[in-house]
Design a protein around this motif. Structure first.
Motif, short mmCIF file in Angstrom:
data_model
loop_
_atom_site.label_atom_id
_atom_site.label_comp_id
_atom_site.label_asym_id
_atom_site.label_seq_id
_atom_site.Cartn_x
_atom_site.Cartn_y
_atom_site.Cartn_z
N SER A 227 62.93 31.91 43.21
CA SER A 227 62.89 31.00 42.07
C SER A 227 61.73 31.38 41.18
O SER A 227 60.87 32.19 41.54
CB SER A 227 62.73 29.55 42.53
N GLY A 228 61.68 30.79 40.01
CA GLY A 228 60.60 31.03 39.06
C GLY A 228 61.13 31.62 37.77
O GLY A 228 62.13 32.33 37.77
N VAL A 229 60.45 31.29 36.68
CA VAL A 229 60.87 31.80 35.37
C VAL A 229 60.12 33.06 34.98
O VAL A 229 60.51 33.75 34.06
CB VAL A 229 60.71 30.73 34.27
N GLY A 230 59.01 33.36 35.65
CA GLY A 230 58.23 34.54 35.32
C GLY A 230 56.91 34.54 36.05
O GLY A 230 56.72 33.84 37.05
N VAL A 231 55.99 35.32 35.49
CA VAL A 231 54.67 35.49 36.08
C VAL A 231 53.62 35.13 35.04
O VAL A 231 53.69 35.59 33.90
CB VAL A 231 54.46 36.95 36.55
N ARG A 232 52.66 34.29 35.44
CA ARG A 232 51.58 33.91 34.54
C ARG A 232 50.43 34.90 34.69
O ARG A 232 49.98 35.20 35.79
CB ARG A 232 51.07 32.51 34.85
N LEU A 233 49.95 35.39 33.54
CA LEU A 233 48.74 36.21 33.48
C LEU A 233 47.67 35.36 32.82
O LEU A 233 47.86 34.90 31.69
CB LEU A 233 48.99 37.48 32.68
N SER A 234 46.59 35.12 33.53
CA SER A 234 45.50 34.35 32.94
C SER A 234 44.19 35.09 33.14
O SER A 234 44.07 35.97 34.00
CB SER A 234 45.42 32.95 33.56
N VAL A 235 43.22 34.73 32.32
CA VAL A 235 41.87 35.29 32.40
C VAL A 235 40.96 34.14 32.77
O VAL A 235 40.95 33.10 32.10
CB VAL A 235 41.45 35.92 31.05
N GLN A 236 40.20 34.33 33.86
CA GLN A 236 39.34 33.27 34.36
C GLN A 236 37.92 33.78 34.55
O GLN A 236 37.70 34.98 34.72
CB GLN A 236 39.89 32.76 35.69
N THR A 237 36.98 32.85 34.57
CA THR A 237 35.59 33.19 34.82
C THR A 237 35.42 33.56 36.29
O THR A 237 35.76 32.77 37.17
CB THR A 237 34.67 32.00 34.47
N THR A 238 34.92 34.78 36.52
CA THR A 238 34.73 35.26 37.89
C THR A 238 33.96 36.57 37.87
O THR A 238 33.84 37.22 36.83
CB THR A 238 36.07 35.45 38.62
N GLY A 239 33.48 36.99 39.01
CA GLY A 239 32.89 38.32 39.17
C GLY A 239 31.56 38.51 38.47
O GLY A 239 31.05 37.64 37.79
N CYS A 240 31.03 39.71 38.64
CA CYS A 240 29.70 40.00 38.10
C CYS A 240 29.71 40.30 36.60
O CYS A 240 28.68 40.19 35.95
CB CYS A 240 29.05 41.15 38.88
N SER A 241 30.86 40.65 36.02
CA SER A 241 30.93 40.88 34.58
C SER A 241 31.39 39.65 33.81
O SER A 241 31.34 39.62 32.60
CB SER A 241 31.87 42.05 34.25
N GLY A 242 31.87 38.64 34.52
CA GLY A 242 32.16 37.37 33.89
C GLY A 242 33.61 36.94 33.83
O GLY A 242 33.91 35.77 33.85
N LEU A 243 34.57 37.91 33.72
CA LEU A 243 35.97 37.53 33.58
C LEU A 243 36.84 38.35 34.53
O LEU A 243 36.54 39.51 34.81
CB LEU A 243 36.45 37.78 32.15
N GLY A 244 37.91 37.74 34.98
CA GLY A 244 38.85 38.44 35.86
C GLY A 244 40.26 37.96 35.60
O GLY A 244 40.48 36.90 35.00
N TYR A 245 41.22 38.75 36.02
CA TYR A 245 42.63 38.44 35.84
C TYR A 245 43.17 37.68 37.03
O TYR A 245 42.77 37.92 38.16
CB TYR A 245 43.45 39.72 35.65
N ASN A 246 44.12 36.81 36.76
CA ASN A 246 44.82 36.09 37.81
C ASN A 246 46.31 36.13 37.48
O ASN A 246 46.70 36.00 36.32
CB ASN A 246 44.34 34.64 37.89
N MET A 247 47.12 36.36 38.51
CA MET A 247 48.57 36.34 38.32
C MET A 247 49.17 35.39 39.33
O MET A 247 48.76 35.37 40.49
CB MET A 247 49.14 37.75 38.49
N GLU A 248 50.15 34.58 38.86
CA GLU A 248 50.83 33.64 39.73
C GLU A 248 52.24 33.39 39.22
O GLU A 248 52.54 33.63 38.05
CB GLU A 248 50.05 32.33 39.83
#
Length: 107
Positions: free
Chosen positions: A22-43
């Motif tokens: 099931s599911g309509v697709g995959v979400r790509l988001s950018v979140q605050t994380t890591g030593c450089s400040g931003l990271g990708y998340n997929m769900e």
């Protein structure tokens, strides 16, 4: 703004969605994380929110929320498998620098 997928990334995402059933697709988001400040998340995405932007590339819907749009604009998502290591890679023209391990970035 666009999010594009390489053939390998689209194939892998399609496989994930098919295995999930099931599911309509995959979400790509950018979140605050890591030593450089931003990271990708997929769900997985079961429903698109009204402030989301949807991109359809190679038969896969990639959904990006409004907060992540500027940071992810024109990103190409690739999938690489080398030996025991595998995963998605993000080619983001907005990235100004990455941390040494490559897990986070800054814009």
């Amino acid at each position: 703004m666009a999010i594009t997928l390489t053939s390998k990334a689209a194939e892998r995402m399609s496989d994930y969605l098919a295995n999930r059933g099931s599911g309509v697709g995959v979400r790509l988001s950018v979140q605050t994380t890591g030593c450089s400040g931003l990271g990708y998340n997929m769900e997985f995405v079961d429903a698109v929110n009204e402030d989301d932007t949807t991109f359809d590339d190679k038969g896969v819907k990639t959904i990006v929320d409004a907060k992540s749009s500027a940071r992810a604009s024109n990103t190409e998502v690739d999938y690489q498998k080398e030996g025991l290591n595998e995963g998605f890679e993000f080619n983001n023209p907005n990235s100004k620098a990455e941390c040494g391990c490559g897990e986070s970035f800054t814009v």
